[in-house]
Write an enzyme that holds these catalytic residues in place. Structure first.
Site, PDB file in Angstrom:
ATOM      1  N   CYS A  29      32.712  47.904  20.805  1.00 56.05           N
ATOM      2  CA  CYS A  29      33.712  47.192  21.613  1.00 56.05           C
ATOM      3  C   CYS A  29      33.325  47.047  23.089  1.00 56.05           C
ATOM      4  O   CYS A  29      33.713  46.096  23.751  1.00 56.05           O
ATOM      5  CB  CYS A  29      35.056  47.894  21.503  1.00 56.05           C
ATOM      6  SG  CYS A  29      34.958  49.667  21.798  1.00 56.05           S
ATOM      7  N   HIS A  66      38.878  46.880  27.922  1.00 57.49           N
ATOM      8  CA  HIS A  66      37.717  47.530  28.543  1.00 57.49           C
ATOM      9  C   HIS A  66      37.228  46.670  29.710  1.00 57.49           C
ATOM     10  O   HIS A  66      37.040  45.455  29.560  1.00 57.49           O
ATOM     11  CB  HIS A  66      36.563  47.652  27.555  1.00 57.49           C
ATOM     12  CG  HIS A  66      36.777  48.642  26.435  1.00 57.49           C
ATOM     13  ND1 HIS A  66      37.820  49.527  26.396  1.00 57.49           N
ATOM     14  CD2 HIS A  66      36.023  48.879  25.329  1.00 57.49           C
ATOM     15  CE1 HIS A  66      37.713  50.269  25.286  1.00 57.49           C
ATOM     16  NE2 HIS A  66      36.640  49.888  24.632  1.00 57.49           N
TER      17      HIS A  66
END
Ligand code: NAP
Length: 359
Positions: free
Chosen positions: A158, A251
């Site tokens: 990710c 993120h």
């Protein structure tokens, strides 16, 4: 497409599995016909199995609520009801590798969120806008596995979706050095603030295995297909530090980059604005209309403002400016459980479906 393809989700009760089920509800190409998990939960209805651990903000999709969970060891049972499977399980790597291969060998294509097969050289690791051409190794993988239909395709870690999209259109300028610090959400560890109260008002400067993945996986994504395998890119050095921060989802990456032929800032912005991949051209259902969105304001991208861009599938960037040690620096951001996990895998499946790999 003609009728919907039937899919089962292995690891359906977990954090990523739950996300799959919510994304697949009313999907135009796919219909969930099976929920699969460990022998611990097999035999229960889905709603019984996730009682007290349903983590999504929306209710359990009606179509799966009463489905009985299948034990992942019963591959024939899954094969009887599904054309292909999504997989996101919490198992040791060798067991995950064996499980995914067993499904592929049973002629059920596997689209996986797990890391176990990311470095198998004939398994494509795909961000559909960037390396859709890697899907061609599926033919040699099928030969190795002895299948006509079954294969494994995986999505990358990710973290890398927050910077690899911006670096990709700049490869042609001789990208040679990249330094990245990632600021990663707690959902990446399958947690929220209730289950991980220590993260409130805290930062943890370590995420096991993450820096290695963040430094090496981009090289496979940028690799070349040669004789039915993927040969990772060379000559680009990436160094990273990965830090857990008190954010639920999303993120962020602070990125520094240097080139052999440094492009002007305006050229970089044009490259980002014009970056369209096959998902945009084919108008795949989960594809963001604009892959990279550049934010002009100095205080963007922000998690709360940008993470849900194009249903969490868009990538945002900002603060592109010259640097004293490197040529440029910028900030990137992506949604880790949508673009970075289940959403990214659904987009791969849509691409595979449109290209006939799931028929
Ligand atoms: P999780 O919430 O702990 O869920 C684990 C799932 O695996 C559960 O459904 C569990 O089923 C299932 N499972 C365990 N053993 C199994 C077996 N033998 N057969 C079938 N299913 C089995 O984990 P997660 O956060 O969803 O992560 C799953 C995978 O996705 C991991 O490999 C993780 O690294 C990867 N991933 C996670 C994220 C993220 O943002 N969380 C992002 C990218 C990738 P039971 O209910 O029966 O135990």
């Amino acid at each position: 497409m003609r009728e919907k393809l039937k899919c089962a989700v292995i690891g359906a009760t977990g954090m990523v599995g739950q996300r799959f089920l919510t994304l697949l509800e009313n999907h135009p190409y796919f219909q969930v016909t099976g929920v699969v998990a460990s022998p611990r939960t097999a035999g229960k209805t889905y709603e019984e199995a996730v009682s007290g651990r349903w983590k999504m903000a929306v209710p359990i999709p009606e179509e799966v609520r009463k489905m009985v969970i299948i034990n992942s060891e019963n591959i024939d049972e899954v094969k009887a009801i599904a054309d292909f499977v999504f997989c996101a399980v919490d198992l040791p790597k060798d067991e995950t590798r064996a499980l995914e291969e067993a499904y592929a060998k049973a002629e059920l294509p596997v689209i996986s969120n797990n890391s176990a097969h990311r470095w198998t050289s004939d398994v494509p690791m795909v961000i559909p806008e960037i390396n859709d051409n890697h899907l061609e190794v599926i033919e040699s993988q099928r030969k190795r596995l002895g299948t006509t239909k079954g294969f494994i395709a995986v999505k990358p870690n990710c973290s890398i979706q927050s910077y690899v999209p911006m670096l990709t259109p700049l490869l042609k300028y001789g990208l040679k050095k990249v330094l990245v610090t990632t600021y990663q959400a707690i959902s990446g560890a399958g947690k929220n603030f209730e289950t991980w109260p220590e993260m409130v008002d805290n930062i943890i400067p370590y995420i096991g295995g993450e820096e290695e993945k963040s430094e090496t996986e981009p090289l496979k994504i940028w690799g070349e297909v040669r004789s039915g395998t993927i040969v990772p890119a060379k000559d680009i050095v990436i160094t990273t530090q990965c830090i857990r921060v008190p954010v639920t989802d999303g993120h962020t990456a602070a990125v520094f980059m240097s080139f052999e032929n440094t492009p002007p800032r305006e050229t970089i912005l044009e490259e980002w604005a014009g970056f369209r991949g096959v998902p945009q051209i084919l108008e795949l259902p989960s594809a963001p209309k604009q892959f990279i969105t550049y934010c002009e304001e100095d205080n963007r991208p922000q998690i709360k403002l940008e993470r849900n861009l194009y249903n969490g599938m868009g990538i945002s960037a900002g603060r592109l400016r010259p640097d004293t040690l490197f040529d440029y620096k910028f900030v990137g951001m992506s949604h880790n459980t949508l673009r970075g996990a289940a959403g990214g895998a659904v987009l791969i499946a849509e691409l595979l479906a449109r290209q006939g790999y799931l028929d």
